[in-house]
Design a protein around this motif. Structure first.
Motif, PDB file in Angstrom:
ATOM      1  N   THR A 116       9.856   1.161  -6.445  1.00  0.00           N
ATOM      2  CA  THR A 116       8.616   1.552  -5.770  1.00  0.00           C
ATOM      3  C   THR A 116       8.921   2.877  -5.088  1.00  0.00           C
ATOM      4  O   THR A 116       9.548   2.908  -4.033  1.00  0.00           O
ATOM      5  CB  THR A 116       8.171   0.504  -4.727  1.00  0.00           C
ATOM      6  N   ALA A 117       8.506   3.967  -5.688  1.00  0.00           N
ATOM      7  CA  ALA A 117       8.898   5.292  -5.210  1.00  0.00           C
ATOM      8  C   ALA A 117       7.698   6.223  -5.103  1.00  0.00           C
ATOM      9  O   ALA A 117       6.676   6.010  -5.772  1.00  0.00           O
ATOM     10  CB  ALA A 117       9.940   5.897  -6.154  1.00  0.00           C
ATOM     11  N   PRO A 118       7.804   7.269  -4.290  1.00  0.00           N
ATOM     12  CA  PRO A 118       6.699   8.225  -4.168  1.00  0.00           C
ATOM     13  C   PRO A 118       6.328   8.897  -5.487  1.00  0.00           C
ATOM     14  O   PRO A 118       5.178   9.295  -5.667  1.00  0.00           O
ATOM     15  CB  PRO A 118       7.240   9.245  -3.156  1.00  0.00           C
ATOM     16  N   ASN A 119       7.290   9.045  -6.388  1.00  0.00           N
ATOM     17  CA  ASN A 119       6.976   9.657  -7.687  1.00  0.00           C
ATOM     18  C   ASN A 119       6.953   8.635  -8.810  1.00  0.00           C
ATOM     19  O   ASN A 119       7.195   8.968  -9.967  1.00  0.00           O
ATOM     20  CB  ASN A 119       7.967  10.776  -8.008  1.00  0.00           C
ATOM     21  N   GLY A 120       6.611   7.389  -8.465  1.00  0.00           N
ATOM     22  CA  GLY A 120       6.438   6.395  -9.511  1.00  0.00           C
ATOM     23  C   GLY A 120       6.476   4.975  -9.002  1.00  0.00           C
ATOM     24  O   GLY A 120       7.479   4.549  -8.428  1.00  0.00           O
ATOM     25  N   LEU A 121       5.396   4.249  -9.195  1.00  0.00           N
ATOM     26  CA  LEU A 121       5.342   2.833  -8.841  1.00  0.00           C
ATOM     27  C   LEU A 121       5.681   2.031 -10.082  1.00  0.00           C
ATOM     28  O   LEU A 121       4.896   1.916 -11.014  1.00  0.00           O
ATOM     29  CB  LEU A 121       3.946   2.459  -8.326  1.00  0.00           C
ATOM     30  N   GLY A 122       6.896   1.500 -10.110  1.00  0.00           N
ATOM     31  CA  GLY A 122       7.383   0.812 -11.292  1.00  0.00           C
ATOM     32  C   GLY A 122       8.356   1.689 -12.056  1.00  0.00           C
ATOM     33  O   GLY A 122       8.299   2.927 -11.993  1.00  0.00           O
ATOM     34  N   VAL A 123       9.274   1.046 -12.775  1.00  0.00           N
ATOM     35  CA  VAL A 123      10.335   1.771 -13.475  1.00  0.00           C
ATOM     36  C   VAL A 123       9.777   2.758 -14.495  1.00  0.00           C
ATOM     37  O   VAL A 123      10.230   3.906 -14.587  1.00  0.00           O
ATOM     38  CB  VAL A 123      11.291   0.782 -14.175  1.00  0.00           C
ATOM     39  N   GLU A 124       8.796   2.328 -15.271  1.00  0.00           N
ATOM     40  CA  GLU A 124       8.260   3.192 -16.331  1.00  0.00           C
ATOM     41  C   GLU A 124       7.664   4.464 -15.755  1.00  0.00           C
ATOM     42  O   GLU A 124       7.948   5.577 -16.227  1.00  0.00           O
ATOM     43  CB  GLU A 124       7.208   2.432 -17.140  1.00  0.00           C
ATOM     44  N   ALA A 125       6.844   4.322 -14.712  1.00  0.00           N
ATOM     45  CA  ALA A 125       6.219   5.497 -14.093  1.00  0.00           C
ATOM     46  C   ALA A 125       7.262   6.384 -13.426  1.00  0.00           C
ATOM     47  O   ALA A 125       7.193   7.618 -13.511  1.00  0.00           O
ATOM     48  CB  ALA A 125       5.170   5.053 -13.070  1.00  0.00           C
ATOM     49  N   TYR A 126       8.238   5.761 -12.784  1.00  0.00           N
ATOM     50  CA  TYR A 126       9.278   6.530 -12.110  1.00  0.00           C
ATOM     51  C   TYR A 126      10.121   7.310 -13.113  1.00  0.00           C
ATOM     52  O   TYR A 126      10.430   8.485 -12.903  1.00  0.00           O
ATOM     53  CB  TYR A 126      10.170   5.595 -11.297  1.00  0.00           C
ATOM     54  N   TRP A 127      10.501   6.663 -14.211  1.00  0.00           N
ATOM     55  CA  TRP A 127      11.338   7.323 -15.206  1.00  0.00           C
ATOM     56  C   TRP A 127      10.594   8.479 -15.872  1.00  0.00           C
ATOM     57  O   TRP A 127      11.172   9.543 -16.119  1.00  0.00           O
ATOM     58  CB  TRP A 127      11.809   6.324 -16.244  1.00  0.00           C
ATOM     59  N   LYS A 128       9.314   8.286 -16.125  1.00  0.00           N
ATOM     60  CA  LYS A 128       8.520   9.369 -16.712  1.00  0.00           C
ATOM     61  C   LYS A 128       8.460  10.560 -15.757  1.00  0.00           C
ATOM     62  O   LYS A 128       8.592  11.717 -16.175  1.00  0.00           O
ATOM     63  CB  LYS A 128       7.102   8.888 -17.034  1.00  0.00           C
ATOM     64  N   ALA A 129       8.255  10.269 -14.463  1.00  0.00           N
ATOM     65  CA  ALA A 129       8.200  11.351 -13.481  1.00  0.00           C
ATOM     66  C   ALA A 129       9.531  12.088 -13.405  1.00  0.00           C
ATOM     67  O   ALA A 129       9.574  13.316 -13.278  1.00  0.00           O
ATOM     68  CB  ALA A 129       7.823  10.793 -12.108  1.00  0.00           C
ATOM     69  N   ALA A 130      10.633  11.333 -13.496  1.00  0.00           N
ATOM     70  CA  ALA A 130      11.955  11.955 -13.453  1.00  0.00           C
ATOM     71  C   ALA A 130      12.154  12.878 -14.661  1.00  0.00           C
ATOM     72  O   ALA A 130      12.659  13.997 -14.524  1.00  0.00           O
ATOM     73  CB  ALA A 130      13.038  10.881 -13.416  1.00  0.00           C
ATOM     74  N   LEU A 131      11.767  12.410 -15.848  1.00  0.00           N
ATOM     75  CA  LEU A 131      11.909  13.226 -17.049  1.00  0.00           C
ATOM     76  C   LEU A 131      11.021  14.463 -17.003  1.00  0.00           C
ATOM     77  O   LEU A 131      11.372  15.522 -17.527  1.00  0.00           O
ATOM     78  CB  LEU A 131      11.581  12.397 -18.289  1.00  0.00           C
ATOM     79  N   ASP A 132       9.844  14.317 -16.373  1.00  0.00           N
ATOM     80  CA  ASP A 132       8.901  15.430 -16.270  1.00  0.00           C
ATOM     81  C   ASP A 132       9.210  16.359 -15.098  1.00  0.00           C
ATOM     82  O   ASP A 132       8.530  17.375 -14.911  1.00  0.00           O
ATOM     83  CB  ASP A 132       7.467  14.905 -16.126  1.00  0.00           C
ATOM     84  N   GLY A 133      10.219  16.003 -14.295  1.00  0.00           N
ATOM     85  CA  GLY A 133      10.550  16.811 -13.126  1.00  0.00           C
ATOM     86  C   GLY A 133       9.476  16.761 -12.058  1.00  0.00           C
ATOM     87  O   GLY A 133       9.287  17.716 -11.303  1.00  0.00           O
ATOM     88  N   LYS A 134       8.782  15.634 -11.959  1.00  0.00           N
ATOM     89  CA  LYS A 134       7.683  15.493 -11.004  1.00  0.00           C
ATOM     90  C   LYS A 134       8.192  14.909  -9.692  1.00  0.00           C
ATOM     91  O   LYS A 134       8.785  13.846  -9.662  1.00  0.00           O
ATOM     92  CB  LYS A 134       6.602  14.578 -11.594  1.00  0.00           C
ATOM     93  N   GLY A 135       7.950  15.617  -8.602  1.00  0.00           N
ATOM     94  CA  GLY A 135       8.343  15.144  -7.285  1.00  0.00           C
ATOM     95  C   GLY A 135       7.287  14.238  -6.672  1.00  0.00           C
ATOM     96  O   GLY A 135       6.221  14.020  -7.244  1.00  0.00           O
TER      97      GLY A 135
END
Length: 276
Positions: A11-30
C-alpha cells in the motif's frame, strides 16, 4: 534453515497493490504531491506521499473501521494481499506456528490526534475506548495477528526508517527458532497535524513545494526528507515448510541480516559500515 519470501502486499503512494506499485516503479512514477489529508497551508512543509484511492470500507469489515487508525487499515490491506499472494490457508496451518513482526516509526497518531482533540474540546466522555490501543506502535502487529489467527511469536520494532528491514531480519530469526511462517515488513503513516508538527520540529523535512524537487536524497540539491504513508508486508517462510504446504512461488531468499549505527559526527570514530 532458509528463509524465503512467498507473498507480497503493498500500500504505497505510487501504487495500491503490488501490480499498481510495480507498474509505477517501471514507469518511474513517484507518489509525492501537495498534502490533502489536512490543511497544511500554514506549515513550512506541504508535500507528502499519500496513498490515493484507498477506501478502507472496500477492504475491511465495518467493525474494524472505528477501532483502527488509517495506518493500521493500510497495514491490514497489505497483509491481506500478501497472504493471498502466497496462497496461504491460515486455517489449515498451526496457529502457533505463524507470527507477525512489523516495523514502525511512530504509531496511529492520526487516531490519537482526533481523540485528544475530542478530549480537549468536548470532554472525556467523547474519547473512544479504542484510543487505549489504536495509537500504539504495536497495533499493526496485533490487528494482523487477530484478523488472521497468527498466534505464534510476534513483535514490533521501532527503528525509524530502518524498521521494515529490521523487522524482516527478526522474522528470519524467528524462523531459525522454529516458527514456520511470519508476516513481516513495515507500514506507517503520520499525515495529521500532530504527526506533522512532530516531524517539522526535527528540522529535517524538505521545504520545497515542487513534488519533483522536494525529495532528492542523492543530490547536492537535497533539502531534507518528505513524509509518506503506507509500506509493504511480506510472507516469510522456512523453505521446507513452504514446500510442504505447496507454496507456488518464491520471490527470493533472506540470506542474512545485520544492523549497526554510525558514530556521532565529529567523534573521530570510523563508520559502522565496513566496505570491502
Amino acid at each position: 534453515m532458509t528463509a524465503v519470501v512467498t507473498g507480497i502486499g503493498v500500500t504505497a503512494p505510487n501504487g495500491l497493490g503490488v501490480e499498481a506499485y510495480w507498474k509505477a516503479a517501471l514507469d518511474g512514477k513517484g507518489g509525492l504531491g501537495p498534502l490533502t489529508r489536512f490543511d497544511a497551508t500554514q506549515y513550512p512543509t506541504r508535500i507528502a506521499g499519500e496513498v490515493d484511492g484507498f477506501d478502507a470500507a472496500e477492504h475491511l469489515p465495518s467493525r474494524l473501521i472505528p477501532q483502527t487508525d488509517h495506518m493500521t487499515r493500510l497495514a491490514l490491506k497489505a497483509a491481506d494481499e500478501a497472504l493471498a499472494d502466497a496462497a496461504v490457508d491460515t486455517a489449515a496451518l498451526d496457529e502457533y506456528g505463524m507470527g507477525v513482526i512489523t516495523g514502525a516509526s511512530g504509531g496511529g497518531v492520526e487516531f490519537g490526534h482526533r481523540e485528544l482533540q475530542n478530549l480537549w474540546s468536548k470532554g472525556k466522555e467523547y474519547v473512544s475506548a479504542y484510543q487505549s490501543f489504536a495509537w500504539f506502535y504495536a497495533v499493526n502487529t496485533g490487528q494482523i495477528s487477530i484478523r488472521h489467527g497468527l498466534r505464534g511469536p510476534s513483535g514490533v520494532l521501532v527503528t525509524d526508517q530502518a524498521s521494515g528491514i529490521d523487522a524482516l531480519g527478526h522474522a528470519r530469526r524467528q524462523l531459525r527458532r522454529g516458527t514456520g511462517l511470519v508476516v513481516s515488513g513495515g507500514v506507517d503513516g503520520a499525515l495529521c497535524p500532530w504527526g506533522w508538527v512532530a516531524q517539522i520540529a526535527t528540522g529535517e523535512l524538505s521545504r520545497v513545494d515542487d513534488p519533483e524537487r522536494a525529495y532528492l536524497p542523492f543530490s547536492a540539491e537535497a533539502s531534507g526528507y518528505v513524509p509518506g504513508e503506507g509500506g509493504a508486508l511480506l510472507v516469510v517462510e522456512e523453505a521446507e515448510a513452504a514446500r510442504a504446504r505447496g507454496a507456488h512461488q518464491v520471490y527470493g531468499e533472506i540470506a542474512g541480516y545485520a544492523a549497526t549505527l554510525d558514530p556521532k559526527p565529529g567523534s573521530g570514530r570510523p563508520p559502522g559500515l565496513e566496505r570491502a
